[in-house]
Design an enzyme around this catalytic site. Structure first.
Site, PDB file in Angstrom:
ATOM      1  N   ASP A 161      74.422  89.985  15.952  1.00  0.00           N
ATOM      2  CA  ASP A 161      75.551  90.306  15.665  1.00  0.00           C
ATOM      3  C   ASP A 161      75.872  90.124  13.992  1.00  0.00           C
ATOM      4  O   ASP A 161      76.701  90.621  13.335  1.00  0.00           O
ATOM      5  CB  ASP A 161      76.775  89.735  16.319  1.00  0.00           C
ATOM      6  CG  ASP A 161      76.801  90.191  17.766  1.00  0.00           C
ATOM      7  OD1 ASP A 161      76.587  91.424  17.688  1.00  0.00           O
ATOM      8  OD2 ASP A 161      77.138  89.412  18.516  1.00  0.00           O
ATOM      9  N   ARG A 196      83.583  83.813  14.193  1.00  0.00           N
ATOM     10  CA  ARG A 196      81.939  84.012  14.257  1.00  0.00           C
ATOM     11  C   ARG A 196      81.786  84.319  12.679  1.00  0.00           C
ATOM     12  O   ARG A 196      80.535  84.385  12.567  1.00  0.00           O
ATOM     13  CB  ARG A 196      81.396  85.286  15.189  1.00  0.00           C
ATOM     14  CG  ARG A 196      81.848  85.151  16.504  1.00  0.00           C
ATOM     15  CD  ARG A 196      81.050  86.061  17.261  1.00  0.00           C
ATOM     16  NE  ARG A 196      79.632  85.771  17.231  1.00  0.00           N
ATOM     17  CZ  ARG A 196      78.584  86.501  17.809  1.00  0.00           C
ATOM     18  NH1 ARG A 196      78.842  87.583  18.424  1.00  0.00           N
ATOM     19  NH2 ARG A 196      77.466  86.458  17.307  1.00  0.00           N
ATOM     20  N   ARG A 207      85.165  94.907  18.049  1.00  0.00           N
ATOM     21  CA  ARG A 207      84.670  94.263  17.120  1.00  0.00           C
ATOM     22  C   ARG A 207      84.139  95.011  15.703  1.00  0.00           C
ATOM     23  O   ARG A 207      84.090  94.409  14.738  1.00  0.00           O
ATOM     24  CB  ARG A 207      83.247  93.506  17.492  1.00  0.00           C
ATOM     25  CG  ARG A 207      83.603  92.561  18.888  1.00  0.00           C
ATOM     26  CD  ARG A 207      84.679  91.383  18.380  1.00  0.00           C
ATOM     27  NE  ARG A 207      84.506  90.536  19.358  1.00  0.00           N
ATOM     28  CZ  ARG A 207      84.012  89.607  20.155  1.00  0.00           C
ATOM     29  NH1 ARG A 207      82.633  89.565  19.026  1.00  0.00           N
ATOM     30  NH2 ARG A 207      84.172  88.881  20.990  1.00  0.00           N
ATOM     31  N   HIS A 217      80.238  95.583  22.915  1.00  0.00           N
ATOM     32  CA  HIS A 217      79.406  95.928  21.977  1.00  0.00           C
ATOM     33  C   HIS A 217      78.716  97.553  22.462  1.00  0.00           C
ATOM     34  O   HIS A 217      78.379  97.716  23.593  1.00  0.00           O
ATOM     35  CB  HIS A 217      78.329  95.333  21.067  1.00  0.00           C
ATOM     36  CG  HIS A 217      78.814  94.031  20.428  1.00  0.00           C
ATOM     37  ND1 HIS A 217      78.580  92.848  21.027  1.00  0.00           N
ATOM     38  CD2 HIS A 217      79.630  93.868  19.448  1.00  0.00           C
ATOM     39  CE1 HIS A 217      79.084  91.980  20.139  1.00  0.00           C
ATOM     40  NE2 HIS A 217      79.672  92.632  19.471  1.00  0.00           N
ATOM     41  N   CYS A 223      70.654  90.858  21.973  1.00  0.00           N
ATOM     42  CA  CYS A 223      71.528  89.957  21.206  1.00  0.00           C
ATOM     43  C   CYS A 223      70.863  88.564  20.419  1.00  0.00           C
ATOM     44  O   CYS A 223      71.386  88.084  19.444  1.00  0.00           O
ATOM     45  CB  CYS A 223      72.572  89.315  21.874  1.00  0.00           C
ATOM     46  SG  CYS A 223      73.539  90.459  22.940  1.00  0.00           S
TER      47      CYS A 223
END
Length: 258
Positions: A68, A87, A133, A163, A248
């Site tokens: 990410d 994050r 996001r 996502h 991920c």
């Protein structure tokens, strides 16, 4: 020249506190997660990938989901600006790692937000999920960085999962895999193959037609094997409790100039 380097990041001791958006929270076994992460990294190495550990971020529960924090296109790294504010501290270590590898570095700037899990590459096409996001400004900034390099950027809506790559990934021939209940608009993908399990929508291309998948999608593994792919499975149950998947947990660097 093709390269096979993969950025990975050790799970935080606070992993169990990771964000959960679209699913019910379950108890995460952090010790088991570490074992699963090590087996995942070993699976990459067994298929010719050099794993590069990014400096851990123990205070960031979601930091193991290293994908990410950066989007790669050729040897250009776009450091993201996560939509989840908690994050944002994760990006500095990744920026340092890609710079050390000789990547050209760009950034998403405020008010843009973008997370790497929202970007699916299929050849020179970059599908970008516009969802919870990643915002419109983030999509515009990604376009501005990568279109001059020859990328075709296609924005697609994401509303049913965290996502875009929670819903779809792509096979080596560009066919997009997806679990229909999680895909907003399957018709936006020119070649679409519906798979029977949620985790079946997630594959990492290891090279030579080999796919890395979660062990929690045996029916899809059988389907893809029947289509002539070699399938390697890993158990990532503890990460799936946090909406994580096989993509991920690493950033694959395939086109570094070395």
């Amino acid at each position: 020249m093709p390269s096979k380097k993969a950025l990975i990041r050790r799970p935080s001791p606070r992993l169990a506190e990771g964000l959960v958006t679209h699913i019910e929270r379950e108890k995460v076994d952090v010790e088991l997660a570490l074992d699963q992460w090590e087996a995942y990294a070993e699976a990459l190495r067994e298929h010719g990938w050099e794993t590069i550990e990014v400096e851990p971020e123990d205070d960031c529960p979601d930091s193991v989901f290293v994908e990410d924090t950066v989007v790669m296109y050729r040897n250009v790294a776009l450091i993201t600006r996560p939509g989840a504010e908690s994050r944002r501290a994760e990006t500095a270590g990744v920026e340092e790692a890609v710079a050390r590898l000789g990547c050209s570095v760009n950034w998403i700037w405020e008010p843009g937000t973008l997370e790497g899990g929202d970007v699916l590459k299929a050849g020179d096409t970059l599908y970008v999920g516009r969802g919870g996001r990643t915002n419109a400004a983030g999509v515009q900034q990604l376009r501005a960085v990568f279109e001059p390099l020859g990328a075709r950027v296609v924005a697609v809506p994401v509303s049913k999962v965290l996502h875009l790559k929670s819903a779809v990934t792509a096979l080596p021939d560009g066919t997009v895999l997806g679990h229909i209940p999680h895909v907003d608009r399957p018709s936006l993908f020119p070649g679409f193959l519906a798979v029977p399990e949620e985790a079946g929508a997630h594959v990492v291309l290891l090279g030579s037609g080999t796919l890395l998948m979660s062990a929690s999608a045996p029916k899809t593994a059988n389907l893809l094997t029947d289509l002539g792919h070699e399938v390697v499975t890993v158990d990532i149950s503890e990460f799936e409790k946090l909406e994580g998947c096989v993509t991920c947990l690493s950033v694959r660097l395939r086109e570094l100039y070395v």
